[in-house]
Design an enzyme around this catalytic site. Structure first.
Site: not given
Ligand code: IMP
Ligand code: MG
Length: 192
Positions: A114, A118, A167-168, A180
């Site tokens: 991954e 988040d 947010f990154v 990207r």
């Molecule tokens: P999760 O399901 O909340 O853990 O988020 C997973 C997906 O959300 C990651 O694989 C990213 O594609 C996207 N994501 C989460 N946080 C960020 C961020 O800070 N920047 C960009 N994409 C993010």
């Molecule tokens: Mg992702």
């Protein structure tokens, strides 16, 4: 980081959040060193095995490419595509499978790669999907981990960097499909 000058960029005109500033939080060199470290750890862990390394599209493509180039073991690659965000910066709470794994993963050692964890929802979804297929083992590697917010029900085996809940973008990660291609990691200072 003391008096170190960190690079900043501004969201260009015409984009959502135009004019907002992003600031470098992890440099190319820091990423390079960390990727080498993780690859050595993974190579050691899988010595004599041939794992299938599954990248989670789209964000993980850059980290995955760097990681596998530094492995000293044999491996295969595959990809899975998941959506949980849409074009917003907050998880929608619903995870959708956009592209499933193509490889036969039954009885195989799997490493899921991954870009970032988040909320942990995506990785939780993937774990269940893999378990259905009767894999031999599953481990998880992520470049970034938002340790204050991630709440998946299992441990992540290989973590690059623990980062705060900001947010990154960059190094494969996007904001509305932008940024990207940056070779280091930047964070939005304010909420977006
Ligand atoms: P999760 O399901 O909340 O853990 O988020 C997973 C997906 O959300 C990651 O694989 C990213 O594609 C996207 N994501 C989460 N946080 C960020 C961020 O800070 N920047 C960009 N994409 C993010
Ligand atoms: Mg992702």
């Amino acid at each position: 980081m003391g008096r170190t000058l960190r690079k900043t960029l501004t969201v260009p005109k015409g984009y959502i959040n135009e004019g907002k500033e992003i600031r470098e939080i992890i440099t190319e060199k820091e990423i390079y060193n960390k990727v080498k470290e993780l690859a050595a750890e993974i190579s050691k862990c899988y010595a004599g095995k041939i794992p299938i390394i599954i990248g989670v599209l789209n964000g993980s493509f850059m980290f995955m490419a760097d990681l596998v180039r530094n492995l000293s073991i044999d491996f295969e690659v595959d990809f899975i595509k998941i959506s949980s965000y849409g074009s917003s910066t907050k998880s929608s709470g619903t995870v959708r499978l956009l592209k499933d794994i193509s490889a036969d993963i039954t009885g195989r050692d799997i490493i899921v790669v991954e870009d970032i964890i988040d909320s942990g929802l995506t990785i939780e979804f993937i774990k269940h999907r893999l378990e259905e297929a009767g894999t031999k083992s599953v481990k998880f590697a992520t470049c970034l981990y938002k340790s204050n917010v991630a709440k998946q029900s299992f441990d992540i085996d290989f973590i690059g960097f623990n980062i705060p809940d900001k947010f990154v973008v960059g190094y494969g990660l996007d904001f509305d499909q932008k940024f990207r291609g940056l070779s280091s990691i930047y964070a939005f200072e304010e909420e977006v």
